[in-house]
Design a protein around this motif. Structure first.
Motif, mmCIF file in Angstrom:
data_model
loop_
_atom_site.group_PDB
_atom_site.id
_atom_site.type_symbol
_atom_site.label_atom_id
_atom_site.label_comp_id
_atom_site.label_asym_id
_atom_site.label_seq_id
_atom_site.Cartn_x
_atom_site.Cartn_y
_atom_site.Cartn_z
ATOM 1 N N ASP A 7 9.269 3.198 -14.040
ATOM 2 C CA ASP A 7 9.874 1.938 -13.604
ATOM 3 C C ASP A 7 10.094 1.921 -12.096
ATOM 4 N N THR A 8 10.597 3.028 -11.557
ATOM 5 C CA THR A 8 10.817 3.138 -10.118
ATOM 6 C C THR A 8 9.495 3.029 -9.363
ATOM 7 N N LEU A 9 8.480 3.730 -9.835
ATOM 8 C CA LEU A 9 7.163 3.654 -9.200
ATOM 9 C C LEU A 9 6.622 2.234 -9.220
ATOM 10 N N ILE A 10 6.742 1.582 -10.353
ATOM 11 C CA ILE A 10 6.251 0.212 -10.489
ATOM 12 C C ILE A 10 6.939 -0.706 -9.482
ATOM 13 N N LYS A 11 8.261 -0.599 -9.364
ATOM 14 C CA LYS A 11 9.004 -1.442 -8.434
ATOM 15 C C LYS A 11 8.613 -1.150 -6.981
ATOM 16 N N GLN A 12 8.459 0.128 -6.636
ATOM 17 C CA GLN A 12 8.084 0.494 -5.268
ATOM 18 C C GLN A 12 6.681 -0.006 -4.924
ATOM 19 N N ILE A 13 5.748 0.103 -5.855
ATOM 20 C CA ILE A 13 4.381 -0.383 -5.632
ATOM 21 C C ILE A 13 4.388 -1.900 -5.457
ATOM 22 N N ALA A 14 5.132 -2.592 -6.306
ATOM 23 C CA ALA A 14 5.214 -4.056 -6.219
ATOM 24 C C ALA A 14 5.759 -4.489 -4.859
ATOM 25 N N GLU A 15 6.814 -3.821 -4.403
ATOM 26 C CA GLU A 15 7.391 -4.142 -3.093
ATOM 27 C C GLU A 15 6.412 -3.837 -1.967
ATOM 28 N N ARG A 16 5.822 -2.660 -2.001
ATOM 29 C CA ARG A 16 4.910 -2.225 -0.942
ATOM 30 C C ARG A 16 3.689 -3.134 -0.827
ATOM 31 N N GLU A 17 3.146 -3.556 -1.952
ATOM 32 C CA GLU A 17 1.930 -4.378 -1.968
ATOM 33 C C GLU A 17 2.225 -5.873 -2.060
ATOM 34 N N ASN A 18 3.502 -6.213 -2.121
ATOM 35 C CA ASN A 18 3.948 -7.593 -2.195
ATOM 36 C C ASN A 18 3.294 -8.328 -3.377
ATOM 37 N N ILE A 19 3.383 -7.704 -4.550
ATOM 38 C CA ILE A 19 2.878 -8.330 -5.772
ATOM 39 C C ILE A 19 3.960 -8.288 -6.844
ATOM 40 N N ASN A 20 3.791 -9.074 -7.847
ATOM 41 C CA ASN A 20 4.748 -9.220 -8.928
ATOM 42 C C ASN A 20 4.901 -7.904 -9.706
ATOM 43 N N VAL A 21 6.136 -7.549 -10.039
ATOM 44 C CA VAL A 21 6.413 -6.347 -10.829
ATOM 45 C C VAL A 21 5.685 -6.393 -12.170
ATOM 46 N N ALA A 22 5.633 -7.558 -12.783
ATOM 47 C CA ALA A 22 4.965 -7.701 -14.083
ATOM 48 C C ALA A 22 3.471 -7.372 -13.976
ATOM 49 N N THR A 23 2.860 -7.719 -12.863
ATOM 50 C CA THR A 23 1.440 -7.419 -12.645
ATOM 51 C C THR A 23 1.223 -5.917 -12.536
ATOM 52 N N VAL A 24 2.073 -5.251 -11.784
ATOM 53 C CA VAL A 24 1.958 -3.796 -11.632
ATOM 54 C C VAL A 24 2.209 -3.117 -12.978
ATOM 55 N N ARG A 25 3.201 -3.588 -13.713
ATOM 56 C CA ARG A 25 3.510 -3.025 -15.030
ATOM 57 C C ARG A 25 2.298 -3.172 -15.961
ATOM 58 N N LYS A 26 1.648 -4.332 -15.929
ATOM 59 C CA LYS A 26 0.464 -4.565 -16.757
ATOM 60 C C LYS A 26 -0.676 -3.637 -16.340
ATOM 61 N N LEU A 27 -0.833 -3.408 -15.045
ATOM 62 C CA LEU A 27 -1.857 -2.493 -14.537
ATOM 63 C C LEU A 27 -1.595 -1.061 -15.027
ATOM 64 N N PHE A 28 -0.339 -0.630 -14.967
ATOM 65 C CA PHE A 28 0.029 0.709 -15.465
ATOM 66 C C PHE A 28 -0.294 0.819 -16.959
ATOM 67 N N GLN A 29 0.067 -0.208 -17.733
ATOM 68 C CA GLN A 29 -0.177 -0.177 -19.178
ATOM 69 C C GLN A 29 -1.668 -0.125 -19.471
#
Length: 103
Positions: A7-29
């Motif tokens: 969860d922490t990684l997902i949030k940090q990636i979303a912030e760093r890349e300026n993209i939606n947390v849900a998108t990053v979460r879907k990419l991880f899944q």
């Protein structure tokens, strides 16, 4: 000990890349699903190596059925199975140490 969760990684990636947390979460899944598919859909006897990131890989190794005939495990059968391990390259480990200690 510091424990960095997915969860922490997902949030940090979303912030760093300026993209939606849900998108990053879907990419991880999706990544998890693809890796699981690779590890579980090929013949068990075929060894697999997945290079997850530079210096980080997942390996699957086939272990044949074995019946122990000596020692304290005498008479015990170990069924065929696969071992799955993640490993870091020596280079990756060295890079982390250089970054931490500047040597």
């Amino acid at each position: 000990m510091i424990n960095i969760t997915q969860d922490t990684l997902i949030k940090q990636i979303a912030e760093r890349e300026n993209i939606n947390v849900a998108t990053v979460r879907k990419l991880f899944q999706s990544t998890e699903d693809v890796i699981f598919g690779c590890l579980s859909s090929t013949a068990p006897s075929e060894e697999i190596s997945i290079k997850l990131f530079n210096g980080i890989q997942i390996k699957r190794k086939y272990i044949k059925e074995k019946k122990y005939s000596k020692g304290m495990f005498q008479g015990i059968s170990c069924p065929e199975h696969v071992n799955i391990k993640a490993s870091l390259s020596k280079y990756y480990n060295g890079q982390v140490n250089r970054k931490l200690f500047g040597s």
